[in-house]
Design a protein around this motif. Structure first.
Motif, PDB file in Angstrom:
ATOM      1  N   VAL A  57     -11.076   2.582  -6.813  1.00  0.00           N
ATOM      2  CA  VAL A  57     -10.672   3.684  -6.632  1.00  0.00           C
ATOM      3  C   VAL A  57      -8.859   3.716  -6.997  1.00  0.00           C
ATOM      4  O   VAL A  57      -8.295   3.035  -6.353  1.00  0.00           O
ATOM      5  N   SER A  58      -8.758   4.854  -7.876  1.00  0.00           N
ATOM      6  CA  SER A  58      -7.345   4.947  -8.334  1.00  0.00           C
ATOM      7  C   SER A  58      -6.598   6.102  -7.619  1.00  0.00           C
ATOM      8  O   SER A  58      -7.260   7.070  -6.875  1.00  0.00           O
ATOM      9  N   THR A  59      -5.322   6.204  -7.467  1.00  0.00           N
ATOM     10  CA  THR A  59      -4.695   7.064  -6.732  1.00  0.00           C
ATOM     11  C   THR A  59      -4.585   8.541  -7.268  1.00  0.00           C
ATOM     12  O   THR A  59      -4.351   9.340  -6.905  1.00  0.00           O
ATOM     13  N   GLU A  60      -5.140   8.532  -8.637  1.00  0.00           N
ATOM     14  CA  GLU A  60      -5.362   9.704  -9.504  1.00  0.00           C
ATOM     15  C   GLU A  60      -6.893  10.069  -9.377  1.00  0.00           C
ATOM     16  O   GLU A  60      -7.156  11.168  -9.823  1.00  0.00           O
ATOM     17  N   HIS A  61      -7.941   9.213  -8.783  1.00  0.00           N
ATOM     18  CA  HIS A  61      -9.248   9.789  -8.518  1.00  0.00           C
ATOM     19  C   HIS A  61      -9.375  11.015  -7.621  1.00  0.00           C
ATOM     20  O   HIS A  61      -8.698  11.188  -6.439  1.00  0.00           O
ATOM     21  N   ASP A  62     -10.466  11.579  -7.784  1.00  0.00           N
ATOM     22  CA  ASP A  62     -10.990  12.556  -6.801  1.00  0.00           C
ATOM     23  C   ASP A  62     -11.743  11.609  -5.922  1.00  0.00           C
ATOM     24  O   ASP A  62     -12.762  11.207  -6.439  1.00  0.00           O
ATOM     25  N   CYS A  66     -13.484  -2.317  -1.461  1.00  0.00           N
ATOM     26  CA  CYS A  66     -13.281  -0.784  -1.912  1.00  0.00           C
ATOM     27  C   CYS A  66     -11.509  -1.308  -2.430  1.00  0.00           C
ATOM     28  O   CYS A  66     -10.504  -1.187  -1.419  1.00  0.00           O
ATOM     29  N   VAL A  67     -11.190  -1.602  -3.672  1.00  0.00           N
ATOM     30  CA  VAL A  67     -10.053  -1.663  -4.320  1.00  0.00           C
ATOM     31  C   VAL A  67      -9.202  -0.551  -4.681  1.00  0.00           C
ATOM     32  O   VAL A  67      -9.620   0.122  -5.647  1.00  0.00           O
ATOM     33  N   VAL A  68      -8.084  -0.493  -3.915  1.00  0.00           N
ATOM     34  CA  VAL A  68      -7.145   0.808  -4.168  1.00  0.00           C
ATOM     35  C   VAL A  68      -5.977   0.514  -5.305  1.00  0.00           C
ATOM     36  O   VAL A  68      -5.588  -0.556  -4.823  1.00  0.00           O
ATOM     37  N   PHE A  69      -6.022   1.100  -6.151  1.00  0.00           N
ATOM     38  CA  PHE A  69      -5.052   0.838  -7.152  1.00  0.00           C
ATOM     39  C   PHE A  69      -4.220   2.109  -7.800  1.00  0.00           C
ATOM     40  O   PHE A  69      -4.862   3.209  -7.541  1.00  0.00           O
ATOM     41  N   ASP A  70      -2.936   1.880  -8.311  1.00  0.00           N
ATOM     42  CA  ASP A  70      -2.101   2.697  -9.077  1.00  0.00           C
ATOM     43  C   ASP A  70      -2.216   2.660 -10.373  1.00  0.00           C
ATOM     44  O   ASP A  70      -1.895   1.361 -10.778  1.00  0.00           O
ATOM     45  N   PRO A  71      -2.264   3.491 -11.307  1.00  0.00           N
ATOM     46  CA  PRO A  71      -2.124   3.228 -12.729  1.00  0.00           C
ATOM     47  C   PRO A  71      -0.891   2.738 -13.206  1.00  0.00           C
ATOM     48  O   PRO A  71      -1.261   2.080 -14.144  1.00  0.00           O
ATOM     49  N   ARG A  72       0.103   2.868 -12.671  1.00  0.00           N
ATOM     50  CA  ARG A  72       1.327   2.240 -12.998  1.00  0.00           C
ATOM     51  C   ARG A  72       1.263   0.827 -12.888  1.00  0.00           C
ATOM     52  O   ARG A  72       2.263   0.279 -13.282  1.00  0.00           O
ATOM     53  N   GLU A  73       0.193   0.286 -11.982  1.00  0.00           N
ATOM     54  CA  GLU A  73       0.188  -1.069 -11.723  1.00  0.00           C
ATOM     55  C   GLU A  73      -0.372  -1.826 -12.873  1.00  0.00           C
ATOM     56  O   GLU A  73      -0.254  -3.206 -13.168  1.00  0.00           O
ATOM     57  N   MET A 107       0.802  -1.255   0.238  1.00  0.00           N
ATOM     58  CA  MET A 107       0.045   0.204  -0.061  1.00  0.00           C
ATOM     59  C   MET A 107       0.931   1.252  -0.065  1.00  0.00           C
ATOM     60  O   MET A 107       0.264   2.568  -0.282  1.00  0.00           O
ATOM     61  N   ALA A 108       2.165   1.196   0.224  1.00  0.00           N
ATOM     62  CA  ALA A 108       2.977   2.285   0.265  1.00  0.00           C
ATOM     63  C   ALA A 108       3.354   2.816  -1.178  1.00  0.00           C
ATOM     64  O   ALA A 108       3.743   3.635  -1.305  1.00  0.00           O
ATOM     65  N   PHE A 109       2.795   2.034  -2.193  1.00  0.00           N
ATOM     66  CA  PHE A 109       3.419   2.557  -3.329  1.00  0.00           C
ATOM     67  C   PHE A 109       2.370   3.507  -4.055  1.00  0.00           C
ATOM     68  O   PHE A 109       1.382   3.554  -4.059  1.00  0.00           O
ATOM     69  N   GLY A 110       3.164   4.275  -4.958  1.00  0.00           N
ATOM     70  CA  GLY A 110       2.428   5.600  -5.384  1.00  0.00           C
ATOM     71  C   GLY A 110       3.119   6.117  -6.580  1.00  0.00           C
ATOM     72  O   GLY A 110       4.403   6.692  -6.485  1.00  0.00           O
ATOM     73  N   SER A 111       2.711   6.223  -7.982  1.00  0.00           N
ATOM     74  CA  SER A 111       3.670   6.856  -8.962  1.00  0.00           C
ATOM     75  C   SER A 111       3.391   8.427  -9.041  1.00  0.00           C
ATOM     76  O   SER A 111       4.072   8.925  -9.642  1.00  0.00           O
ATOM     77  N   GLY A 112       2.273   9.011  -8.431  1.00  0.00           N
ATOM     78  CA  GLY A 112       2.056  10.225  -8.399  1.00  0.00           C
ATOM     79  C   GLY A 112       2.229  10.856  -7.137  1.00  0.00           C
ATOM     80  O   GLY A 112       3.022  10.695  -6.435  1.00  0.00           O
ATOM     81  N   GLN A 113       1.527  11.816  -6.669  1.00  0.00           N
ATOM     82  CA  GLN A 113       1.324  12.671  -5.473  1.00  0.00           C
ATOM     83  C   GLN A 113       1.105  11.787  -4.342  1.00  0.00           C
ATOM     84  O   GLN A 113       1.392  12.090  -3.014  1.00  0.00           O
ATOM     85  N   ARG A 114       0.241  10.990  -4.676  1.00  0.00           N
ATOM     86  CA  ARG A 114      -0.497  10.062  -3.399  1.00  0.00           C
ATOM     87  C   ARG A 114      -0.081   8.566  -3.488  1.00  0.00           C
ATOM     88  O   ARG A 114      -0.017   7.936  -4.721  1.00  0.00           O
ATOM     89  N   THR A 115       0.121   7.905  -2.347  1.00  0.00           N
ATOM     90  CA  THR A 115       0.195   6.705  -2.492  1.00  0.00           C
ATOM     91  C   THR A 115      -0.985   5.747  -2.291  1.00  0.00           C
ATOM     92  O   THR A 115      -2.081   6.469  -1.899  1.00  0.00           O
ATOM     93  N   LYS A 116      -1.073   4.468  -2.405  1.00  0.00           N
ATOM     94  CA  LYS A 116      -2.378   3.752  -2.100  1.00  0.00           C
ATOM     95  C   LYS A 116      -2.704   4.080  -0.604  1.00  0.00           C
ATOM     96  O   LYS A 116      -3.995   4.073  -0.614  1.00  0.00           O
ATOM     97  N   ALA A 117      -1.688   3.934   0.316  1.00  0.00           N
ATOM     98  CA  ALA A 117      -2.105   3.970   1.560  1.00  0.00           C
ATOM     99  C   ALA A 117      -2.750   5.616   1.999  1.00  0.00           C
ATOM    100  O   ALA A 117      -3.575   5.611   2.815  1.00  0.00           O
ATOM    101  N   ASP A 118      -2.520   6.632   1.159  1.00  0.00           N
ATOM    102  CA  ASP A 118      -2.970   7.713   1.379  1.00  0.00           C
ATOM    103  C   ASP A 118      -4.310   7.956   0.759  1.00  0.00           C
ATOM    104  O   ASP A 118      -5.243   8.332   1.675  1.00  0.00           O
TER     105      ASP A 118
END
Length: 241
Positions: A211-216, A146-153, A19-30
């Motif tokens: 929910v993506s790390t890039e979503h509002d 609630c499945v949290v993901f990052d686009p780079r995954e 959950m600590a991964f994030g390719s942008g300003q927010r991680t999945k944990a955030d």
């Protein structure tokens, strides 16, 4: 969220290494913390009790549902914590490694949720274990996965070699982002993995929201609960991007 109608809300939040991964300003944990904070605030505003369980390789925080005025602050503090307590020494320890597991959290829920409740499970769900127990819980409770993901995954972009590491196993490998065939294979594998994960979660009887790390996050949750209020299916709440 007003639909809960006097049902306690449990927020079950994965804080394992992945959950600590994030390719942008927010991680999945955030994002997981933001989703959980918004759901807690909504439940308490509706005068429903809200509580939280956070876990990594083992239980981290267990905060029983309550309607007390200070409950939201207590939940926010639990979500912001970056440490856990050693049960033997009572001292704070840093971020542990290892695969996150719902097992200990499900133990708590099975013992303490005697009345119908809302169970919001917030995770990247990389660990597919525990689905049988989730299905049993979904027979008695309103379960939202609630499945949290990052686009780079899901998309391999950029140029050249990309060194990757699986944060939960420590395994390292290299991908060639400049190779069109390798990008296509990566995308195909990611799509198959996502489809399998969502299918298995829905098979438990849980509602699924991605929910993506890039979503509002606020907009995403509003859209989701508006669809629920209209009787819409969680199948329309995918997050392919």
């Amino acid at each position: 969220f007003v639909e809960s109608r006097e049902r306690p809300t449990w927020l079950v939040v994965d804080r394992s290494a992945s959950m600590a991964f994030g390719s942008g300003q927010r991680t999945k944990a955030d994002v997981a913390a933001e989703v959980s904070a918004i759901l807690a605030a909504a439940a308490l505003h509706n005068r429903d009790a809200a509580g939280v369980i956070t876990f990594r390789a083992a239980l981290d925080v267990v905060l029983e549902p309550s309607r007390k005025a200070e409950q939201l602050e207590r939940i926010l503090l639990a979500l912001q914590s970056r440490s856990t307590v050693d049960s033997t020494t009572g001292s704070m320890v840093g971020e542990p490694a290892g695969v996150g597991s719902f097992d200990a959290a499900f133990d708590v829920l099975e013992r303490r949720t005697l009345r119908r409740s809302v169970l919001a499970l917030v995770s990247d769900f990389h660990d597919a274990n525990g689905l049988a127990r989730m299905a049993r819980l979904a027979q008695r409770h309103d379960v939202i996965a609630c499945v949290v993901f990052d686009p780079r995954e899901r998309v391999l972009d950029g140029d050249g070699l990309v060194e990757c590491v699986d944060p939960e196993t420590g395994k390292r490998f290299v991908l060639d982002a400049g190779d069109a065939r390798e990008r296509a294979e990566f995308a195909a594998l990611a799509t198959a993995d996502r489809t399998q994960r969502v299918t298995r979660l829905r098979a438990t009887g849980a509602d699924v929201l991605e929910v993506s790390t890039e979503h509002d996050v606020v907009e995403r949750l509003l859209t989701y609960f508006e669809a629920r209020a209209r009787g819409g299916s969680s199948r329309s709440q995918g997050g392919a991007r």
